[in-house]
Design an enzyme around this catalytic site. Structure first.
Site, PDB file in Angstrom:
ATOM      1  N   LYS A 114       6.499  -0.024 -13.574  1.00 18.34           N
ATOM      2  CA  LYS A 114       7.583  -0.577 -13.541  1.00 18.34           C
ATOM      3  C   LYS A 114       8.007  -1.566 -14.721  1.00 18.34           C
ATOM      4  O   LYS A 114       6.924  -2.105 -15.022  1.00 18.34           O
ATOM      5  CB  LYS A 114       7.773  -1.239 -12.329  1.00 18.34           C
ATOM      6  CG  LYS A 114       9.054  -2.052 -12.217  1.00 18.34           C
ATOM      7  CD  LYS A 114       9.496  -2.387 -10.489  1.00 18.34           C
ATOM      8  CE  LYS A 114       8.343  -3.342 -10.018  1.00 18.34           C
ATOM      9  NZ  LYS A 114       8.683  -3.314  -8.303  1.00 18.34           N
ATOM     10  N   ASP A 135       3.029  -0.674 -10.117  1.00 19.29           N
ATOM     11  CA  ASP A 135       4.502  -1.107  -9.513  1.00 19.29           C
ATOM     12  C   ASP A 135       4.622  -2.780  -9.590  1.00 19.29           C
ATOM     13  O   ASP A 135       5.274  -3.438  -8.834  1.00 19.29           O
ATOM     14  CB  ASP A 135       4.721  -0.562  -8.064  1.00 19.29           C
ATOM     15  CG  ASP A 135       6.147  -0.861  -7.579  1.00 19.29           C
ATOM     16  OD1 ASP A 135       6.958  -0.618  -8.644  1.00 19.29           O
ATOM     17  OD2 ASP A 135       6.254  -0.883  -6.569  1.00 19.29           O
ATOM     18  N   ASP A 167      -6.683 -10.634  -9.272  1.00 24.60           N
ATOM     19  CA  ASP A 167      -5.659 -10.609 -10.490  1.00 24.60           C
ATOM     20  C   ASP A 167      -6.365  -9.644 -11.457  1.00 24.60           C
ATOM     21  O   ASP A 167      -7.220  -9.592 -11.915  1.00 24.60           O
ATOM     22  CB  ASP A 167      -5.593 -11.942 -10.784  1.00 24.60           C
ATOM     23  CG  ASP A 167      -4.906 -12.090 -12.252  1.00 24.60           C
ATOM     24  OD1 ASP A 167      -4.339 -11.186 -12.554  1.00 24.60           O
ATOM     25  OD2 ASP A 167      -4.199 -13.337 -12.588  1.00 24.60           O
ATOM     26  N   ASP A 189      -4.675  -5.597  -6.153  1.00 24.84           N
ATOM     27  CA  ASP A 189      -3.416  -6.441  -5.798  1.00 24.84           C
ATOM     28  C   ASP A 189      -4.060  -7.918  -5.447  1.00 24.84           C
ATOM     29  O   ASP A 189      -5.162  -8.161  -4.942  1.00 24.84           O
ATOM     30  CB  ASP A 189      -2.696  -6.152  -4.545  1.00 24.84           C
ATOM     31  CG  ASP A 189      -1.095  -6.585  -4.871  1.00 24.84           C
ATOM     32  OD1 ASP A 189      -0.194  -5.937  -5.234  1.00 24.84           O
ATOM     33  OD2 ASP A 189      -0.987  -7.757  -4.419  1.00 24.84           O
ATOM     34  N   GLY A 211       0.771  -1.269   0.057  1.00 22.54           N
ATOM     35  CA  GLY A 211      -0.076   0.123  -0.110  1.00 22.54           C
ATOM     36  C   GLY A 211       0.917   1.285  -0.151  1.00 22.54           C
ATOM     37  O   GLY A 211       0.306   2.506   0.136  1.00 22.54           O
ATOM     38  N   TRP A 246       2.588   2.630  -2.303  1.00 20.29           N
ATOM     39  CA  TRP A 246       2.103   3.697  -3.579  1.00 20.29           C
ATOM     40  C   TRP A 246       0.559   4.274  -3.496  1.00 20.29           C
ATOM     41  O   TRP A 246       0.450   5.534  -3.980  1.00 20.29           O
ATOM     42  CB  TRP A 246       2.199   3.104  -4.868  1.00 20.29           C
ATOM     43  CG  TRP A 246       3.685   3.080  -5.582  1.00 20.29           C
ATOM     44  CD1 TRP A 246       4.671   2.871  -4.629  1.00 20.29           C
ATOM     45  CD2 TRP A 246       4.043   2.934  -6.768  1.00 20.29           C
ATOM     46  NE1 TRP A 246       5.761   2.755  -5.410  1.00 20.29           N
ATOM     47  CE2 TRP A 246       5.420   3.016  -6.843  1.00 20.29           C
ATOM     48  CE3 TRP A 246       3.467   3.056  -8.009  1.00 20.29           C
ATOM     49  CZ2 TRP A 246       6.379   3.102  -7.919  1.00 20.29           C
ATOM     50  CZ3 TRP A 246       4.177   3.247  -9.009  1.00 20.29           C
ATOM     51  CH2 TRP A 246       5.449   3.123  -9.146  1.00 20.29           C
TER      52      TRP A 246
HETATM   53  C1  SAM Z   1       6.469  -4.486  -5.643  1.00 14.18           C
HETATM   54  S1  SAM Z   1       4.940  -4.975  -5.262  1.00 14.18           S
HETATM   55  C2  SAM Z   1       4.366  -3.505  -5.138  1.00 14.18           C
HETATM   56  C3  SAM Z   1       4.688  -2.475  -4.054  1.00 14.18           C
HETATM   57  C4  SAM Z   1       3.693  -1.343  -3.766  1.00 14.18           C
HETATM   58  N1  SAM Z   1       3.740  -0.475  -4.962  1.00 14.18           N
HETATM   59  C5  SAM Z   1       4.107  -0.387  -2.669  1.00 14.18           C
HETATM   60  O1  SAM Z   1       4.441   0.529  -2.748  1.00 14.18           O
HETATM   61  O2  SAM Z   1       3.387  -1.017  -1.355  1.00 14.18           O
HETATM   62  C6  SAM Z   1       4.331  -5.842  -6.730  1.00 14.18           C
HETATM   63  C7  SAM Z   1       2.989  -6.212  -6.372  1.00 14.18           C
HETATM   64  O3  SAM Z   1       2.306  -6.671  -7.677  1.00 14.18           O
HETATM   65  C8  SAM Z   1       1.490  -7.894  -7.296  1.00 14.18           C
HETATM   66  N2  SAM Z   1       0.735  -8.529  -8.233  1.00 14.18           N
HETATM   67  C9  SAM Z   1       1.629  -9.331  -9.272  1.00 14.18           C
HETATM   68  N3  SAM Z   1       0.799  -9.840  -9.967  1.00 14.18           N
HETATM   69  C10 SAM Z   1      -0.433  -9.366 -10.004  1.00 14.18           C
HETATM   70  C11 SAM Z   1      -1.756  -9.435 -10.765  1.00 14.18           C
HETATM   71  N4  SAM Z   1      -1.748 -10.198 -11.933  1.00 14.18           N
HETATM   72  N5  SAM Z   1      -2.568  -8.893 -10.507  1.00 14.18           N
HETATM   73  C12 SAM Z   1      -2.633  -8.031  -9.366  1.00 14.18           C
HETATM   74  N6  SAM Z   1      -1.463  -7.698  -8.616  1.00 14.18           N
HETATM   75  C13 SAM Z   1      -0.443  -8.326  -9.044  1.00 14.18           C
HETATM   76  C14 SAM Z   1       2.130  -8.501  -6.450  1.00 14.18           C
HETATM   77  O4  SAM Z   1       1.081  -9.214  -5.399  1.00 14.18           O
HETATM   78  C15 SAM Z   1       2.772  -7.641  -5.431  1.00 14.18           C
HETATM   79  O5  SAM Z   1       2.153  -7.132  -4.359  1.00 14.18           O
END
Ligand code: SAM
Length: 238
Positions: free
Chosen positions: A156, A116, A91, A75, A55, A57
């Site tokens: 990203k 991200d 998803d 997420d 959370g 961002w």
């Molecule tokens: C680097 S983390 C994000 C950190 C976040 N921006 C923060 O500042 O707290 C990447 C996130 O992408 C999510 N993610 C990966 N594939 C996903 C999908 N298909 N749908 C939704 N979220 C996904 C992962 O669960 C993970 O929590």
């Protein structure tokens, strides 16, 4: 060795800063630095945060969008509540999650997408990099039809095969598309952010970015392709 020490030291100091400032993740500073340079989120914006857990961002987006703004985070993992933000667990490539996301904006357009997102890593670098780019392409396919004219998008991406193709596909949809590496992410050699400003929807051909991107890969990623195609059809039908 010295480089590795310096990287881990830098990572630790961002982590400490995040803890002291109340942000849930050190990644919050990446978005703050991106925002300070590119001013993507404006007061009153509807913001979609894709890959929002835990959370960080979303916290930053709420701050920049202000009291009149609205933030929706999506997420796979549930996030602890953030005032001014609605979280959806699911998803983003899944049709049901996409429907819930659209409903969360009550048919209003999105002003800024911040993503991200990164997939669960398998440890196979080149495979992970391809999956990550495909995920990013799916996020573009889902959210571009919802992004208002003049809207902004940051995501990203991981350096490697397919990046140039993705940029080439995204460029006609925005006035400006740039790569940027905020100081807070410089310790991660492969990570970079794609900053897309001023959405120009009238230049969209309607073609799926994921399908176009996949033409450079072997057809082994059928599953992701199919899921995104469903999401894409949903928006074409809207
Ligand atoms: C680097 S983390 C994000 C950190 C976040 N921006 C923060 O500042 O707290 C990447 C996130 O992408 C999510 N993610 C990966 N594939 C996903 C999908 N298909 N749908 C939704 N979220 C996904 C992962 O669960 C993970 O929590």
């Amino acid at each position: 060795m010295a480089d590795r020490w310096a990287d881990s030291h830098r990572r630790d100091s961002w982590r400490k800063m995040a803890k002291n400032s109340g942000y849930r993740a050190r990644s919050a500073f990446k978005l703050i630095q991106i925002q300070k340079k590119f001013n993507l989120i404006r007061e009153g914006d509807n913001v979609l945060d894709v890959g929002s857990h835990p959370g960080g961002w979303s916290q930053v987006s709420v701050e920049f969008a202000g009291d009149d703004g609205y933030v929706v985070g999506v997420d796979l993992e549930p996030c602890e509540p953030v005032d001014g933000c609605v979280f959806i667990v699911g998803d983003i490539t899944d049709l049901e999650t996409q429907k819930r996301t659209i409903e969360a904006f009550s048919d209003s357009m999105i002003n800024t997408v911040v993503s991200d997102i990164s997939p669960n890593l398998t440890g196979n670098w080149s495979r992970d990099q391809i999956i990550s780019l495909q995920l990013v392409a799916s996020v573009f396919d889902f959210s571009l039809p919802l992004l208002c004219p003049g809207g902004n998008f940051v995501t990203k991406i991981f350096q490697g095969e397919g990046i140039e193709k993705l940029i080439q596909l995204v460029k006609p949809r925005f006035s400006s598309v740039k790569r940027y590496s905020p100081e807070a992410s410089r310790n991660s050699s492969s990570e970079v952010y794609l900053i897309c400003k001023n959405h120009v929807p009238w230049k969209n051909t309607g073609a799926s970015i994921l399908s176009e991107l996949n033409t450079i890969y072997n057809s082994e990623e059928e599953e992701v392709n199919e899921k995104s195609a469903i999401g894409f059809r949903l928006h074409k039908a809207k």
